[in-house]
Motif scaffolding. Sequence first.
Motif, short mmCIF file in Angstrom:
data_model
loop_
_atom_site.label_atom_id
_atom_site.label_comp_id
_atom_site.label_asym_id
_atom_site.label_seq_id
_atom_site.Cartn_x
_atom_site.Cartn_y
_atom_site.Cartn_z
N LEU A 9 103.50 98.44 -37.53
CA LEU A 9 104.39 99.27 -38.34
C LEU A 9 105.54 99.84 -37.52
O LEU A 9 106.68 99.91 -37.99
CB LEU A 9 103.58 100.42 -38.94
CG LEU A 9 104.35 101.45 -39.75
CD1 LEU A 9 104.84 100.85 -41.06
CD2 LEU A 9 103.48 102.67 -40.02
N SER A 10 105.26 100.28 -36.31
CA SER A 10 106.30 100.88 -35.48
C SER A 10 105.96 100.66 -34.02
O SER A 10 104.81 100.40 -33.66
CB SER A 10 106.43 102.38 -35.77
OG SER A 10 105.26 103.07 -35.34
N ARG A 11 106.98 100.76 -33.18
CA ARG A 11 106.74 100.67 -31.74
C ARG A 11 107.78 101.53 -31.02
O ARG A 11 108.90 101.73 -31.49
CB ARG A 11 106.79 99.23 -31.24
CG ARG A 11 108.19 98.66 -31.09
CD ARG A 11 108.16 97.34 -30.35
NE ARG A 11 109.51 96.79 -30.18
CZ ARG A 11 110.25 96.99 -29.09
NH1 ARG A 11 109.80 97.73 -28.10
NH2 ARG A 11 111.46 96.46 -28.99
N ARG A 12 107.37 102.02 -29.87
CA ARG A 12 108.27 102.81 -29.04
C ARG A 12 109.31 101.89 -28.41
O ARG A 12 108.98 100.83 -27.86
CB ARG A 12 107.48 103.55 -27.97
CG ARG A 12 108.34 104.41 -27.04
CD ARG A 12 107.47 105.26 -26.13
NE ARG A 12 108.26 105.92 -25.09
CZ ARG A 12 108.97 107.03 -25.28
NH1 ARG A 12 108.99 107.61 -26.48
NH2 ARG A 12 109.65 107.58 -24.28
N LEU A 13 110.59 102.30 -28.47
CA LEU A 13 111.66 101.51 -27.88
C LEU A 13 111.90 101.84 -26.42
O LEU A 13 112.28 100.98 -25.64
CB LEU A 13 112.96 101.72 -28.67
CG LEU A 13 112.98 101.07 -30.06
CD1 LEU A 13 114.21 101.54 -30.83
CD2 LEU A 13 112.96 99.56 -29.96
N HIS A 14 111.68 103.09 -26.04
CA HIS A 14 111.86 103.47 -24.65
C HIS A 14 110.71 102.92 -23.81
O HIS A 14 109.55 103.20 -24.09
CB HIS A 14 111.90 105.00 -24.51
CG HIS A 14 113.10 105.61 -25.17
ND1 HIS A 14 113.30 106.97 -25.25
CD2 HIS A 14 114.17 105.05 -25.79
CE1 HIS A 14 114.43 107.21 -25.88
NE2 HIS A 14 114.97 106.07 -26.22
N THR A 15 111.03 102.16 -22.80
CA THR A 15 110.00 101.53 -21.99
C THR A 15 109.23 102.55 -21.17
O THR A 15 108.00 102.47 -21.07
CB THR A 15 110.64 100.47 -21.07
OG1 THR A 15 111.28 99.48 -21.90
CG2 THR A 15 109.59 99.79 -20.21
N MET A 16 109.93 103.50 -20.57
CA MET A 16 109.23 104.52 -19.79
C MET A 16 108.57 105.53 -20.73
O MET A 16 109.18 105.98 -21.69
CB MET A 16 110.18 105.24 -18.85
CG MET A 16 109.45 106.07 -17.80
SD MET A 16 110.54 106.79 -16.55
CE MET A 16 111.19 108.19 -17.45
N CYS A 17 107.33 105.87 -20.44
CA CYS A 17 106.53 106.71 -21.34
C CYS A 17 105.84 107.81 -20.55
O CYS A 17 105.61 107.70 -19.35
CB CYS A 17 105.46 105.87 -22.05
SG CYS A 17 106.12 104.42 -22.90
N GLU A 18 105.50 108.87 -21.27
CA GLU A 18 104.71 109.97 -20.74
C GLU A 18 103.41 110.07 -21.52
O GLU A 18 103.29 109.52 -22.63
CB GLU A 18 105.48 111.28 -20.84
CG GLU A 18 106.81 111.31 -20.11
CD GLU A 18 106.67 111.41 -18.61
OE1 GLU A 18 105.53 111.70 -18.14
OE2 GLU A 18 107.67 111.20 -17.89
N ALA A 19 102.43 110.78 -20.98
CA ALA A 19 101.17 110.98 -21.68
C ALA A 19 101.44 111.59 -23.06
O ALA A 19 102.19 112.55 -23.19
CB ALA A 19 100.26 111.89 -20.87
N GLY A 20 100.82 110.99 -24.08
CA GLY A 20 100.98 111.47 -25.44
C GLY A 20 101.96 110.68 -26.27
O GLY A 20 101.95 110.77 -27.51
N ASP A 21 102.82 109.86 -25.65
CA ASP A 21 103.77 109.06 -26.42
C ASP A 21 103.03 107.99 -27.23
O ASP A 21 102.13 107.32 -26.72
CB ASP A 21 104.78 108.38 -25.49
CG ASP A 21 105.81 109.34 -24.94
OD1 ASP A 21 106.07 110.36 -25.60
OD2 ASP A 21 106.36 109.06 -23.85
N CYS A 22 103.45 107.82 -28.47
CA CYS A 22 102.90 106.75 -29.31
C CYS A 22 103.62 105.45 -28.97
O CYS A 22 104.86 105.38 -29.07
CB CYS A 22 103.07 107.09 -30.79
SG CYS A 22 102.37 105.85 -31.89
#
Length: 336
Positions: A313-326
């Motif tokens: 359904l959706s995905r994160r576009l920003h490659t770098m992530c922090e704890a808690g990011d979907c």
Amino acid sequence: MHSGLVHSLDFDRDGKTLTHLSIPFSIDRSPYFQVKVPICLIRNGEGPSVLLMAGNHGDEYEGELSLARLIRKLDPARIKGRITILPMANTPAVMAAKRCSPLDGGNLNRAFPGDPAGNPTSRLAHFLEKELFPRHEIVFDLHSGGTSMEHLPTALVERNGEPGRHQRTVALMQALGMPYGFIADNGAASPTSMGAARRAGAIGISGEFGGGGTATVDSMAITARAIDNLLLAAEAVDEPVLAPPSGHDAATQLLSLSRHSQGIYATRRGWFEPATKLGDRVAAGQLAGWYHDLERLDAPEEALHFAETGIVLSRRLHTMCEAGDCLMQVAEPVQA
């Protein structure tokens, strides 16, 4: 006056009125500053009343651009009843290209029912729920994935306990012609615009029309078609305004997103590489992507797998992530 919200709207006046909602808010550079939220009221006699709004989150552009165009194109003689348009509901967020207001950090779609003596976002939410929404039969709030997410084109309504009203709400959602749709069950106390519309006695309809903090040919086309289809279904217009007729739209596939396990979340800082695309049908256990740690080049990337079967359904576009990011969500196809 140092609190509340003021306006000069006459809801019974025929014609087109383009003005502002004004929210006093003293700031360092301007002690008598007012937040100016543009609003357009178009009326032609008695008939249906529809409120169209975008910019609830500032970095979601398909609705903002489409409603700005609608304001310019819509002649009062072409409509029946009243169409109210808020193209940039959270104007400070729109101007800053941010999800939330830079003035007070306010997320308008988590601020309802608001507070008339609160910060600007809270005052606006109070005015919308207590004064503007109750004047309309239908509230259509257009969203997208914003800067950090891409999202399948998906309509959304809240479940209503009254069967007849619920059927009308679902019928209007299906009339949008969106490929996918949700029936959410967030309860009567939901702090969203859809919760506010329900409490105000209006039919609330929302949806995700794109993402990535941009507008594309495809996302703008599906947004224009949805707006036209809603105004036609509400009998506020008798022909499309934004786009030519597109022929018969395919039936909307209903989806369910009700379990935490349908999402994949980061648990630490890292860099996400997807292995599937938006709209893919995936199975539980299937590879979703890899999580890299560029601060530990000796450590292998971690394979991430879907816990549920469904449609991406959706995905994160920003490659770098922090704890808690979907990172990704998988929705379950369901029957009406």
